[in-house]
Write an enzyme that holds these catalytic residues in place. Structure first.
Site, PDB file in Angstrom:
ATOM      1  N   TYR A   1       0.820  -1.206   0.000  1.00 32.79           N
ATOM      2  CA  TYR A   1       0.000   0.000   0.000  1.00 32.79           C
ATOM      3  C   TYR A   1       0.855   1.257   0.000  1.00 32.79           C
ATOM      4  O   TYR A   1       2.077   1.202   0.170  1.00 32.79           O
ATOM      5  CB  TYR A   1      -0.957  -0.013   1.200  1.00 32.79           C
ATOM      6  CG  TYR A   1      -0.334   0.329   2.540  1.00 32.79           C
ATOM      7  CD1 TYR A   1       0.515  -0.554   3.201  1.00 32.79           C
ATOM      8  CD2 TYR A   1      -0.588   1.558   3.153  1.00 32.79           C
ATOM      9  CE1 TYR A   1       1.075  -0.235   4.428  1.00 32.79           C
ATOM     10  CE2 TYR A   1      -0.031   1.886   4.389  1.00 32.79           C
ATOM     11  CZ  TYR A   1       0.804   0.989   5.017  1.00 32.79           C
ATOM     12  OH  TYR A   1       1.359   1.308   6.224  1.00 32.79           O
TER      13      TYR A   1
ATOM     14  N   LYS B   1       6.323  -1.925   1.938  1.00 31.53           N
ATOM     15  CA  LYS B   1       5.138  -1.296   2.564  1.00 31.53           C
ATOM     16  C   LYS B   1       3.968  -2.275   2.439  1.00 31.53           C
ATOM     17  O   LYS B   1       3.072  -2.122   1.608  1.00 31.53           O
ATOM     18  CB  LYS B   1       4.855   0.073   1.931  1.00 31.53           C
ATOM     19  CG  LYS B   1       4.050   0.976   2.873  1.00 31.53           C
ATOM     20  CD  LYS B   1       4.163   2.427   2.507  1.00 31.53           C
ATOM     21  CE  LYS B   1       3.189   3.328   3.249  1.00 31.53           C
ATOM     22  NZ  LYS B   1       3.241   3.296   4.705  1.00 31.53           N
TER      23      LYS B   1
ATOM     24  N   GLU C   1      12.401   2.219  13.842  1.00 33.28           N
ATOM     25  CA  GLU C   1      11.522   3.329  13.445  1.00 33.28           C
ATOM     26  C   GLU C   1      10.401   3.370  14.469  1.00 33.28           C
ATOM     27  O   GLU C   1      10.553   2.863  15.579  1.00 33.28           O
ATOM     28  CB  GLU C   1      11.027   3.131  12.009  1.00 33.28           C
ATOM     29  CG  GLU C   1      10.298   1.823  11.791  1.00 33.28           C
ATOM     30  CD  GLU C   1       9.807   1.627  10.355  1.00 33.28           C
ATOM     31  OE1 GLU C   1       9.694   2.602   9.598  1.00 33.28           O
ATOM     32  OE2 GLU C   1       9.501   0.461  10.004  1.00 33.28           O
TER      33      GLU C   1
ATOM     34  N   LEU D   1      10.994   1.330   7.013  1.00 34.09           N
ATOM     35  CA  LEU D   1      10.392   1.801   5.772  1.00 34.09           C
ATOM     36  C   LEU D   1      11.181   3.022   5.270  1.00 34.09           C
ATOM     37  O   LEU D   1      11.484   3.915   6.064  1.00 34.09           O
ATOM     38  CB  LEU D   1       8.936   2.214   6.025  1.00 34.09           C
ATOM     39  CG  LEU D   1       8.183   2.596   4.753  1.00 34.09           C
ATOM     40  CD1 LEU D   1       7.784   1.350   3.981  1.00 34.09           C
ATOM     41  CD2 LEU D   1       6.949   3.431   5.067  1.00 34.09           C
TER      42      LEU D   1
HETATM   43  N1  PDD Z   1       2.730   5.242   7.585  1.00 36.08           N
HETATM   44  N2  PDD Z   1       7.388   3.847   8.980  1.00 36.08           N
HETATM   45  C1  PDD Z   1       6.214   3.203   9.066  1.00 36.08           C
HETATM   46  C2  PDD Z   1       6.164   1.889   9.761  1.00 36.08           C
HETATM   47  C3  PDD Z   1       5.051   3.769   8.482  1.00 36.08           C
HETATM   48  O1  PDD Z   1       3.883   3.112   8.553  1.00 36.08           O
HETATM   49  C4  PDD Z   1       5.147   5.041   7.849  1.00 36.08           C
HETATM   50  C5  PDD Z   1       3.961   5.697   7.208  1.00 36.08           C
HETATM   51  C6  PDD Z   1       6.397   5.684   7.815  1.00 36.08           C
HETATM   52  C7  PDD Z   1       6.586   7.029   7.171  1.00 36.08           C
HETATM   53  O2  PDD Z   1       6.507   6.947   5.764  1.00 36.08           O
HETATM   54  P1  PDD Z   1       6.045   8.204   4.890  1.00 36.08           P
HETATM   55  O3  PDD Z   1       6.900   9.351   5.284  1.00 36.08           O
HETATM   56  O4  PDD Z   1       6.281   7.748   3.501  1.00 36.08           O
HETATM   57  O5  PDD Z   1       4.592   8.445   5.215  1.00 36.08           O
HETATM   58  C8  PDD Z   1       7.498   5.046   8.381  1.00 36.08           C
HETATM   59  C9  PDD Z   1       1.544   5.642   6.865  1.00 36.08           C
HETATM   60  C10 PDD Z   1       1.269   7.102   6.930  1.00 36.08           C
HETATM   61  C11 PDD Z   1       0.376   4.767   7.281  1.00 36.08           C
HETATM   62  O6  PDD Z   1       0.601   3.572   7.393  1.00 36.08           O
HETATM   63  O7  PDD Z   1      -0.728   5.269   7.460  1.00 36.08           O
END
Ligand code: PDD
Length: 277
Positions: free
Chosen positions: A32, A141, A173, A197
């Site tokens: 996703y 992801k 993270e 991620l």
């Molecule tokens: N989550 N690490 C994890 C585990 C995440 O789920 C996310 C983002 C990030 C940050 O990634 P980005 O900067 O590309 O949003 C890091 C999204 C927002 C979610 O699952 O809703």
């Protein structure tokens, strides 16, 4: 009304139906993206496209990312939302019998939805600090998010806003975001690996940090060093940069105040969000 797009057809979300034999439902077999649309533009669209491509490649799911993003454009146009959150997921589709191994013929399920949402500057919050109980391929992801779900629930139940995670005493993270530490004029974040991620916001923050005179250092962060930092924050597409001033366990971060460096970085991020692709 909330609009969605299911396998190319745009419809109100209430009309969307997916088979229980979808491998996304049965196995969490899919990937996703979550994107922010700001002032009518999908933020960092090309970076999200590239990450979706690499998630699809990692799980061996051949889908045209260009076609998925054509649906993103069609859906955003239909919904007419200037500031919005876009969720998209691609699963390995519907099967006739449950089998862990992939079927030879695959017809992926592509689902997108859009809802009204604005990225706003975040207030200082508390994070719990916990062992990273997830699998070891977090650079994908994946929609299989049970570990993240349980960790975020634990944060909520403790009155906290995030769960910062560690493996072998090193920060990986957070449950829904990447982690940064500020020490004087340095911005430190764990290096990219299979364990985290590659966040799009992380990428933008690293780019911006040097423009405001911070030294970016991508190196492992010991979890027990977090309370001595001058600042800790997490980053994601939906939360932007969220400062963490209290850790559980760990107590207050630094003197519990936001640093000048953080405020400058957050201002630079807001500016980037509103004035660039
Ligand atoms: N989550 N690490 C994890 C585990 C995440 O789920 C996310 C983002 C990030 C940050 O990634 P980005 O900067 O590309 O949003 C890091 C999204 C927002 C979610 O699952 O809703």
């Amino acid at each position: 009304m909330t609009w969605c797009c299911l396998n190319g057809t745009i419809m109100p979300i209430e009309q969307a139906a997916i088979s229980p034999m979808d491998r996304g439902f049965l196995f969490g077999d899919g990937v996703y993206e979550v994107m922010a649309r700001v002032d009518g533009r999908v933020r960092a669209k090309s970076l999200h496209k590239a990450r979706l491509q690499s998630s699809l490649d990692a799980i061996g799911l051949p889908v045209s990312v260009d076609d998925v993003f054509t649906d993103v454009d069609r859906l955003t146009e239909k919904a007419g939302l200037w500031d919005a959150k876009i969720y998209l997921q691609v699963t390995r589709g519907v099967v006739s019998a449950r089998d862990h191994a992939f079927p030879s013929k695959i017809s992926p399920t592509v689902f997108l939805t859009i809802s009204e949402f604005a990225v706003v500057s975040q207030k200082p919050v508390t994070a719990i600090v916990r062992p990273d109980i997830r699998w070891r391929r977090n650079s994908i992801k994946s929609v299989s998010l049970l570990g993240n779900v349980l960790l975020m629930q634990e944060a909520r139940d403790s009155g906290a806003h995030e769960a910062i995670l560690h493996r072998d005493n090193l920060v990986t993270e957070a449950s829904t975001s990447n982690v940064f530490v500020i020490r004087r004029q340095s911005l430190i974040t764990p290096p990219l690996s299979d364990l985290i991620l590659p966040g799009i916001t992380r990428h933008l923050v690293i780019e911006l940090a040097s423009t405001i005179g911070l030294d970016v250092i991508e190196e492992p962060i010991r979890v027990d060093s977090l309370p001595d930092a001058h600042g800790v924050f997490v980053s994601s597409s939906t939360r932007g940069l969220m400062p963490i001033v209290q850790l559980d366990p760990g107590g207050q971060v630094g003197d519990g105040q936001l640093t000048q460096a953080f405020m400058e970085l957050q201002a630079a991020y807001d500016e980037r969000l509103h004035h660039h692709e």
